[in-house]
Enzyme design. Structure first.
Site, PDB file in Angstrom:
ATOM      1  N   GLN A  66     -31.853  31.714  33.274  1.00 37.67           N
ATOM      2  CA  GLN A  66     -31.287  30.375  33.478  1.00 37.67           C
ATOM      3  C   GLN A  66     -32.376  29.310  33.600  1.00 37.67           C
ATOM      4  O   GLN A  66     -32.305  28.248  32.970  1.00 37.67           O
ATOM      5  CB  GLN A  66     -30.436  30.394  34.752  1.00 37.67           C
ATOM      6  CG  GLN A  66     -29.767  29.069  35.095  1.00 37.67           C
ATOM      7  CD  GLN A  66     -29.073  29.105  36.463  1.00 37.67           C
ATOM      8  OE1 GLN A  66     -28.936  30.151  37.087  1.00 37.67           O
ATOM      9  NE2 GLN A  66     -28.626  27.952  36.922  1.00 37.67           N
ATOM     10  N   HIS A  98     -24.577  23.546  48.259  1.00 37.80           N
ATOM     11  CA  HIS A  98     -25.222  24.330  47.194  1.00 37.80           C
ATOM     12  C   HIS A  98     -26.081  23.433  46.300  1.00 37.80           C
ATOM     13  O   HIS A  98     -27.239  23.747  46.015  1.00 37.80           O
ATOM     14  CB  HIS A  98     -24.163  25.046  46.353  1.00 37.80           C
ATOM     15  CG  HIS A  98     -24.715  25.721  45.134  1.00 37.80           C
ATOM     16  ND1 HIS A  98     -25.543  26.825  45.205  1.00 37.80           N
ATOM     17  CD2 HIS A  98     -24.585  25.434  43.811  1.00 37.80           C
ATOM     18  CE1 HIS A  98     -25.882  27.201  43.980  1.00 37.80           C
ATOM     19  NE2 HIS A  98     -25.325  26.375  43.110  1.00 37.80           N
ATOM     20  N   ARG A 139     -36.475  20.491  42.772  1.00 35.06           N
ATOM     21  CA  ARG A 139     -36.959  19.114  42.568  1.00 35.06           C
ATOM     22  C   ARG A 139     -37.525  18.480  43.829  1.00 35.06           C
ATOM     23  O   ARG A 139     -38.015  17.364  43.797  1.00 35.06           O
ATOM     24  CB  ARG A 139     -35.810  18.235  42.043  1.00 35.06           C
ATOM     25  CG  ARG A 139     -35.461  18.452  40.583  1.00 35.06           C
ATOM     26  CD  ARG A 139     -34.389  17.476  40.129  1.00 35.06           C
ATOM     27  NE  ARG A 139     -33.160  17.634  40.894  1.00 35.06           N
ATOM     28  CZ  ARG A 139     -32.214  18.537  40.607  1.00 35.06           C
ATOM     29  NH1 ARG A 139     -32.349  19.304  39.553  1.00 35.06           N
ATOM     30  NH2 ARG A 139     -31.132  18.639  41.344  1.00 35.06           N
ATOM     31  N   ASP A 177     -19.487  34.543  39.757  1.00 36.98           N
ATOM     32  CA  ASP A 177     -20.128  34.054  38.531  1.00 36.98           C
ATOM     33  C   ASP A 177     -21.571  34.576  38.481  1.00 36.98           C
ATOM     34  O   ASP A 177     -22.503  33.884  38.878  1.00 36.98           O
ATOM     35  CB  ASP A 177     -20.091  32.521  38.540  1.00 36.98           C
ATOM     36  CG  ASP A 177     -20.538  31.931  37.222  1.00 36.98           C
ATOM     37  OD1 ASP A 177     -20.427  32.613  36.189  1.00 36.98           O
ATOM     38  OD2 ASP A 177     -21.002  30.768  37.229  1.00 36.98           O
ATOM     39  N   GLU A 207     -17.684  32.000  44.228  1.00 35.67           N
ATOM     40  CA  GLU A 207     -16.859  30.884  43.766  1.00 35.67           C
ATOM     41  C   GLU A 207     -15.384  31.246  43.896  1.00 35.67           C
ATOM     42  O   GLU A 207     -15.019  32.412  44.006  1.00 35.67           O
ATOM     43  CB  GLU A 207     -17.156  30.558  42.289  1.00 35.67           C
ATOM     44  CG  GLU A 207     -18.644  30.342  42.013  1.00 35.67           C
ATOM     45  CD  GLU A 207     -18.940  29.663  40.674  1.00 35.67           C
ATOM     46  OE1 GLU A 207     -18.023  29.030  40.097  1.00 35.67           O
ATOM     47  OE2 GLU A 207     -20.091  29.768  40.223  1.00 35.67           O
ATOM     48  N   TYR A 217     -32.237  26.248  30.652  1.00 35.73           N
ATOM     49  CA  TYR A 217     -31.149  25.304  30.986  1.00 35.73           C
ATOM     50  C   TYR A 217     -31.419  23.837  30.667  1.00 35.73           C
ATOM     51  O   TYR A 217     -30.489  23.036  30.632  1.00 35.73           O
ATOM     52  CB  TYR A 217     -30.713  25.483  32.435  1.00 35.73           C
ATOM     53  CG  TYR A 217     -31.453  24.673  33.467  1.00 35.73           C
ATOM     54  CD1 TYR A 217     -30.872  23.548  34.065  1.00 35.73           C
ATOM     55  CD2 TYR A 217     -32.732  25.037  33.877  1.00 35.73           C
ATOM     56  CE1 TYR A 217     -31.546  22.815  35.018  1.00 35.73           C
ATOM     57  CE2 TYR A 217     -33.413  24.309  34.823  1.00 35.73           C
ATOM     58  CZ  TYR A 217     -32.818  23.194  35.393  1.00 35.73           C
ATOM     59  OH  TYR A 217     -33.488  22.468  36.339  1.00 35.73           O
ATOM     60  N   GLU A 234     -22.757  34.412  42.328  1.00 36.34           N
ATOM     61  CA  GLU A 234     -22.364  33.093  42.819  1.00 36.34           C
ATOM     62  C   GLU A 234     -20.975  33.229  43.420  1.00 36.34           C
ATOM     63  O   GLU A 234     -20.027  33.652  42.736  1.00 36.34           O
ATOM     64  CB  GLU A 234     -22.379  32.050  41.692  1.00 36.34           C
ATOM     65  CG  GLU A 234     -23.803  31.743  41.226  1.00 36.34           C
ATOM     66  CD  GLU A 234     -23.909  30.554  40.280  1.00 36.34           C
ATOM     67  OE1 GLU A 234     -22.937  30.297  39.531  1.00 36.34           O
ATOM     68  OE2 GLU A 234     -24.958  29.890  40.293  1.00 36.34           O
TER      69      GLU A 234
HETATM   70 MN    MN Z   1     -21.319  29.188  38.641  1.00 40.29          MN
END
Ligand code: MN
Length: 421
Positions: free
Chosen positions: A245, A138, A147, A238, A206, A249, A204
């Site tokens: 975001q 991930h 990036r 999540d 999780e 962030y 997400e």
């Molecule tokens: Mn999360």
């Protein structure tokens, strides 16, 4: 654990809840009473009633009826020996050859309920909530998207389990529907931010562990001690608004893009139940600092699935992953969390971060599955998704399976409602 043990309560072949599971939850009975419970097959067992009837008289750690509560916190706080002793009583009482309760219709009436007749509530009062970022697949995928390939993983990533402190008030139980959040965003083609409903709603995939132990400020927990503080695990969706975001962030991390709803499964599956499904963690290279060194089998082989269900339509399986892919295991996470002397409390939630695997089908978020919307998913009704639409339901399921034994977590289910006016 005896993997061949059977209960006198009926358990369907593919049930998540054989007698070897014995998870803990909080239920509301048809009478309105709220109690701690466990579950075998589709039968829910009122632990508060079992206590009142004297079935736990041999468990000396139980000095009062901690099960007559709207959270598991008081029970969790009794510690590992109490958890093991209660589990031992249940393992014996519901064994197929034990007729003590099986032959007592009056008691059964007070203790046993059909899962469909009860409502599951959030099992714990959540103290603090940490979200780690422990899946290398991930972190690499997201790093490449934002990036580029050469700087995908930040220099710290393989040296410590990266995490942030999240918001605990918006952690809710499966079946709680969440409105699409509103907020600030700044798409790349705009010079100034705008305000509105998020357009890039994501899940997400999780898992989270819940602590049942406590430390004082200044104390640290070693990797070897960590499991003594861990009560069990849950599925954790999540929810994330990628556009909110992305704009907010830097430099302090996620904030409003992640604090509008995180959905747990209702039953906490204990480490005792998961013990049979231990596996080696991935090899860590470069070598980690001594306080993070992990030996033995501290990872768990847990199959994870995500389904997207359009309103009125059928479930579409869109992701299959596994908890064992996590680069940093739960013991390393708790050791890192506490290494600075940060105190740990009963009922804290520590989420793994999105758990992606090595293949396209194992990516644990829409962001990765559709590669930022560039490769939409086609559903069985012919419609396409780049992210989650209003009225879509996200269902996450998790289970372990080995040698004919299946232990599962049930599900985390949430429908995304339109943004509030
Ligand atoms: Mn999360």
């Amino acid at each position: 654990m005896n993997i061949n043990q059977k209960s006198w309560l009926k358990v369907e072949v593919n049930s998540d809840f054989p007698i070897q599971n014995l998870p803990y939850g909080i239920i509301k009975l048809a009478s309105g009473k709220i109690v701690a419970a466990t579950r075998i097959g589709d039968v829910v067992i009122d632990l508060a009633a079992l206590y009142e009837l004297g079935y736990f008289n041999g468990v000396k750690e139980l000095k009062n009826n901690v099960f007559e509560s709207d959270t598991l916190n008081a029970f969790m706080a009794l510690g590992k020996r109490a958890w093991a002793n209660v589990r031992a009583v249940l393992t014996d009482l519901f064994d197929e050859v034990n007729d003590l309760l099986r032959e007592n219709d009056a008691h059964k009436k007070q203790v046993l309920f059909d899962q469909n007749e009860v409502v599951n509530l959030l099992p714990m009062a959540v103290g603090d909530y940490t979200d780690f970022y422990s899946s290398i697949e991930h972190a690499t995928n997201v790093g490449i998207m934002f990036r580029g390939k050469d700087n995908a993983l930040m220099p710290n990533w393989k040296h410590l389990p990266v995490g942030y402190h999240g918001r605990s008030s918006s952690i809710v139980v499966s079946g709680t529907n969440i409105h699409r959040p509103k907020g600030q965003m700044k798409p790349a083609d705009q010079d100034l931010p705008s305000f509105g409903a998020s357009k890039l709603m994501d899940f997400e995939l999780e898992m989270a562990f819940v602590t049942g132990g406590q430390t004082q400020l200044g104390d640290s927990i070693s990797v070897d001690e960590a499991e003594d503080y861990i009560f069990g695990m849950i599925i954790f969706n999540d929810l994330s608004a990628r556009d909110i975001q992305a704009w907010e962030y830097v430099p302090l991390g996620p904030f409003l893009g992640k604090s509008f709803g995180s959905i747990t499964s209702p039953w906490i599956v204990t480490l005792d139940a998961l013990d049979y499904f231990r596996t080696q963690s991935p090899k860590q290279e470069p070598e980690v600092l001594p306080y993070l060194k992990s030996t033995g089998k501290r990872s768990f082989d847990i199959n994870l699935e995500v389904f997207l269900q359009p309103k009125g339509g059928e479930e579409n399986l869109i992701c299959e992953s596994n908890h064992k892919y996590l680069y940093w295991n739960i013991s390393q996470q708790l050791a890192h969390q506490s290494v600075n002397g940060c105190n740990i409390n009963v009922g804290d939630v520590y989420a793994s971060g999105t758990i992606s695997g090595p293949t396209d089908k194992s990516f644990g978020s829409m962001l990765e599955l559709t590669w930022r919307g560039s490769k939409p998913i086609t559903l069985s009704d012919g419609s396409e998704r780049k992210f989650i639409n209003d009225n879509d339901t996200i269902v996450m399921r998790a289970h372990c399976q080995k040698d004919g034994l299946r232990i599962g977590f049930g599900e985390s289910l949430c429908q995304i409602l339109p943004a509030k006016e």
